[in-house]
Write an enzyme that holds these catalytic residues in place. Structure first.
Site, PDB file in Angstrom:
ATOM      1  N   ARG A 183      -6.737   1.901   7.143  1.00 18.25           N
ATOM      2  CA  ARG A 183      -7.734   1.154   7.034  1.00 18.25           C
ATOM      3  C   ARG A 183      -7.888  -0.711   7.765  1.00 18.25           C
ATOM      4  NH1 ARG A 183      -7.751   4.450   4.003  1.00 18.25           N
ATOM      5  NH2 ARG A 183      -6.842   5.142   2.403  1.00 18.25           N
ATOM      6  N   SER A 233      -6.874  -0.579  -4.948  1.00 13.58           N
ATOM      7  CA  SER A 233      -4.859  -0.987  -4.315  1.00 13.58           C
ATOM      8  C   SER A 233      -5.331  -1.965  -4.128  1.00 13.58           C
ATOM      9  CB  SER A 233      -4.545   0.294  -3.173  1.00 13.58           C
ATOM     10  OG  SER A 233      -4.588   1.572  -3.640  1.00 13.58           O
ATOM     11  N   GLU A 303      -4.757  -5.051   1.041  1.00 15.15           N
ATOM     12  CA  GLU A 303      -5.203  -3.723   1.078  1.00 15.15           C
ATOM     13  C   GLU A 303      -6.731  -5.022   0.496  1.00 15.15           C
ATOM     14  OE1 GLU A 303      -5.144   0.357   0.814  1.00 15.15           O
ATOM     15  OE2 GLU A 303      -7.482  -0.056   0.313  1.00 15.15           O
TER      16      GLU A 303
HETATM   17  C1  LIG Z   1     -11.517   1.134  -8.628  1.00 14.00           C
HETATM   18  C2  LIG Z   1     -11.787   1.981  -7.556  1.00 14.00           C
HETATM   19  C3  LIG Z   1     -10.762   2.434  -6.500  1.00 14.00           C
HETATM   20  C4  LIG Z   1     -11.431   2.521  -5.224  1.00 14.00           C
HETATM   21  N1  LIG Z   1     -10.356   3.580  -4.366  1.00 14.00           N
HETATM   22  C5  LIG Z   1     -10.502   3.783  -2.907  1.00 14.00           C
HETATM   23  C6  LIG Z   1      -9.704   4.352  -1.728  1.00 14.00           C
HETATM   24  O1  LIG Z   1     -10.008   5.757  -3.010  1.00 14.00           O
HETATM   25  N2  LIG Z   1      -9.444   4.474  -0.732  1.00 14.00           N
HETATM   26  C7  LIG Z   1     -10.114   2.991   0.172  1.00 14.00           C
HETATM   27  O2  LIG Z   1     -10.218   3.268   0.792  1.00 14.00           O
HETATM   28  N3  LIG Z   1     -10.832   2.275  -1.104  1.00 14.00           N
HETATM   29  C8  LIG Z   1     -10.348   2.528  -1.660  1.00 14.00           C
HETATM   30  N4  LIG Z   1     -11.239   1.282  -2.902  1.00 14.00           N
HETATM   31  C9  LIG Z   1     -11.205   0.311  -2.120  1.00 14.00           C
HETATM   32  C10 LIG Z   1     -12.798  -0.577  -1.499  1.00 14.00           C
HETATM   33  O3  LIG Z   1     -14.080   0.769  -2.246  1.00 14.00           O
HETATM   34  C11 LIG Z   1     -13.066   0.840  -0.797  1.00 14.00           C
HETATM   35  O4  LIG Z   1     -12.648  -0.707   0.778  1.00 14.00           O
HETATM   36  C12 LIG Z   1     -14.213   0.016  -0.037  1.00 14.00           C
HETATM   37  O5  LIG Z   1     -14.782   1.090   1.659  1.00 14.00           O
HETATM   38  C13 LIG Z   1     -15.487  -1.129   0.270  1.00 14.00           C
HETATM   39  O6  LIG Z   1     -16.591  -1.041   0.974  1.00 14.00           O
HETATM   40  P1  LIG Z   1     -17.466  -2.138  -0.037  1.00 14.00           P
HETATM   41  O7  LIG Z   1     -19.245  -1.850   0.967  1.00 14.00           O
HETATM   42  O8  LIG Z   1     -16.891  -2.998  -1.141  1.00 14.00           O
HETATM   43  O9  LIG Z   1     -16.734  -3.299   1.312  1.00 14.00           O
HETATM   44  P2  LIG Z   1     -16.349  -4.848   0.583  1.00 14.00           P
HETATM   45  O10 LIG Z   1     -15.559  -4.801  -0.614  1.00 14.00           O
HETATM   46  O11 LIG Z   1     -18.391  -5.418  -0.145  1.00 14.00           O
HETATM   47  O12 LIG Z   1     -16.438  -5.279   1.714  1.00 14.00           O
HETATM   48  C14 LIG Z   1     -14.916  -4.518   3.083  1.00 14.00           C
HETATM   49  C15 LIG Z   1     -15.247  -5.191   3.725  1.00 14.00           C
HETATM   50  O13 LIG Z   1     -15.981  -4.896   5.230  1.00 14.00           O
HETATM   51  C16 LIG Z   1     -16.583  -5.369   5.320  1.00 14.00           C
HETATM   52  N5  LIG Z   1     -18.027  -5.068   5.434  1.00 14.00           N
HETATM   53  C17 LIG Z   1     -18.915  -4.414   4.501  1.00 14.00           C
HETATM   54  N6  LIG Z   1     -19.823  -3.674   4.972  1.00 14.00           N
HETATM   55  C18 LIG Z   1     -20.457  -4.377   6.437  1.00 14.00           C
HETATM   56  C19 LIG Z   1     -20.719  -4.174   7.342  1.00 14.00           C
HETATM   57  N7  LIG Z   1     -22.282  -3.486   7.530  1.00 14.00           N
HETATM   58  N8  LIG Z   1     -20.567  -4.335   8.862  1.00 14.00           N
HETATM   59  C20 LIG Z   1     -19.270  -5.568   8.585  1.00 14.00           C
HETATM   60  N9  LIG Z   1     -18.661  -5.295   8.392  1.00 14.00           N
HETATM   61  C21 LIG Z   1     -18.869  -4.964   6.435  1.00 14.00           C
HETATM   62  C22 LIG Z   1     -16.674  -7.270   5.122  1.00 14.00           C
HETATM   63  O14 LIG Z   1     -16.585  -8.387   5.565  1.00 14.00           O
HETATM   64  C23 LIG Z   1     -15.355  -7.212   4.418  1.00 14.00           C
HETATM   65  O15 LIG Z   1     -14.624  -7.772   5.562  1.00 14.00           O
HETATM   66  C24 LIG Z   1     -11.158   1.226  -3.738  1.00 14.00           C
HETATM   67  C25 LIG Z   1     -11.958   0.471  -4.821  1.00 14.00           C
HETATM   68  C26 LIG Z   1     -11.722  -0.017  -6.195  1.00 14.00           C
HETATM   69  C27 LIG Z   1     -12.214  -1.207  -7.254  1.00 14.00           C
END
Ligand SMILES: Cc1cc2nc3c(=O)[nH]c(=O)nc-3n(C[C@H](O)[C@H](O)[C@H](O)COP(=O)(O)OP(=O)(O)OC[C@H]3O[C@@H](n4cnc5c(N)ncnc54)[C@H](O)[C@@H]3O)c2cc1C
Length: 311
Positions: A183, A233, A303
């Site tokens: 992560r 998580s 996380e």
């Molecule tokens: C129901 C549910 C299930 C989930 N299951 C999983 C799972 O199985 N495995 C898992 O790993 N995660 C899981 N997650 C968590 C989440 O989906 C992941 O961490 C995902 O990768 C976050 O992506 P996001 O685009 O929503 O990023 P955001 O939540 O919008 O941002 C997360 C971080 O990434 C940074 N960021 C985003 N885009 C960029 C970019 N283009 N350049 C630089 N930095 C950037 C942001 O600044 C922030 O610090 C889950 C979440 C939910 C709600």
């Protein structure tokens, strides 16, 4: 300060059409937790040139700013965010197959994992099935080195196109140089922005890939509280254990403060059972952390990314 930020927002409107610069935009509209007060401005940026210009304005003026993806790993303060939040769209929301190597695709940072998975399935490209149900964007997944069911984004990413936090130094870095770990990637340490990623997959029959995606989706839906808003998580997996198991052993399943609850279905998730505030979630997280520590001696690390708030 308010005057200052108004001037900065006016200058951003010189780089990005005004209808993509949302003032005092509630972050509850942009997070899977459905929590978060207003950002001073929420700016949707559609191409590299716009991004360079917006970053030049905000870094040149020392304005607080941050890029977000699909908001699925964020807990934003009830007070909101005092600066500029940047979200990628337009040209960043794209996927193309490499003409010279049919197993390679270039995916824009704004593409959702679900849509990426659908494209790869249709095109008979396997290796991304593990990520199909993660509700984030490619940018967020690369930043977080998202993973599930034994796979991680680092397993498929070969190179990443990035720029420095000030919008300069556009370059392509190797997967190795992204220093992916659990992560985590170098993007967190250096604040670099992820624009797109190249991924290498393997050819397989679309029906076989679709069957694996469906099986993982079934597992996810049966184990996770997918019907409630959450950020997935809440805590990272600690060395030598699972956060959910430790939380359950401490008897915290169903622990509730206001509208925030440790899910009965999966104790690794804090869910929003109705109008939860950020403070409700933080109160649950603090109690979980303290109780698990006093029961097991293990400190759980969040996380979920805490924006303008802290534990
Ligand atoms: C129901 C549910 C299930 C989930 N299951 C999983 C799972 O199985 N495995 C898992 O790993 N995660 C899981 N997650 C968590 C989440 O989906 C992941 O961490 C995902 O990768 C976050 O992506 P996001 O685009 O929503 O990023 P955001 O939540 O919008 O941002 C997360 C971080 O990434 C940074 N960021 C985003 N885009 C960029 C970019 N283009 N350049 C630089 N930095 C950037 C942001 O600044 C922030 O610090 C889950 C979440 C939910 C709600």
């Amino acid at each position: 300060m308010q005057n200052n930020i108004s001037i900065i927002i006016e200058r951003i409107c010189g780089a990005v059409p005004e209808d993509r610069v949302l003032r005092n935009e509630p972050m509850s509209r942009h997070t899977s937790f459905r929590i978060g007060g207003p950002a001073a401005a929420f700016v949707i940026v559609n191409n590299e040139e716009e991004l360079e210009e917006v970053l030049a304005v905000v870094t040149g003026s020392g304005t607080e700013h941050m890029i977000i993806g699909n908001g699925s790993n964020l807990l934003v303060s009830d007070a909101g965010y005092p600066g500029i939040l940047i979200k990628l769209g337009g040209a960043f929301d794209s996927i193309v197959r490499d003409e010279n190597n049919p197993c390679r695709v270039k995916v824009g940072a704004a593409m959702l994992m679900s849509r990426t998975s659908a494209f790869l399935t249709e095109n008979g490209l396997s290796g991304f099935e593990f990520a199909s149900g993660i509700p984030g964007s490619i940018g967020g997944a690369v930043f977080m080195n998202a993973g599930a069911y034994g796979g991680e984004i680092k397993d498929v990413v070969t190179t990443v196109r990035v720029m420095d936090p000030d919008g300069t130094n556009l370059r392509t870095v190797s997967g190795e140089d992204m220093q992916f770990s659990y992560r985590h990637s170098i993007a967190e340490d250096e604040g670099i922005l992820i624009l797109s990623a190249e991924m290498e997959l393997k050819e397989d029959a679309p029906e076989a890939i679709a069957a694996r995606v469906a099986e993982l989706q079934y597992k996810r839906n049966s184990k996770q509280p997918v019907n409630y808003p959450s950020a997935g998580s809440t805590f990272k997996r600690p060395a030598g254990g699972y956060a959910a198991a430790l939380i359950e052993q401490s008897g915290l399943k169903g622990y509730t403060v206001g509208g925030a609850q440790v899910s009965e279905k999966h104790s690794g998730f804090v869910i929003n059972i109705g109008n939860a505030t950020c403070e409700d979630v933080l109160a649950v997280m603090r109690h979980v952390r303290e109780t698990v520590f006093s029961d097991s001696g293990i400190t759980l690390e969040p996380e979920v990314r805490l924006i303008n708030c802290s534990l």
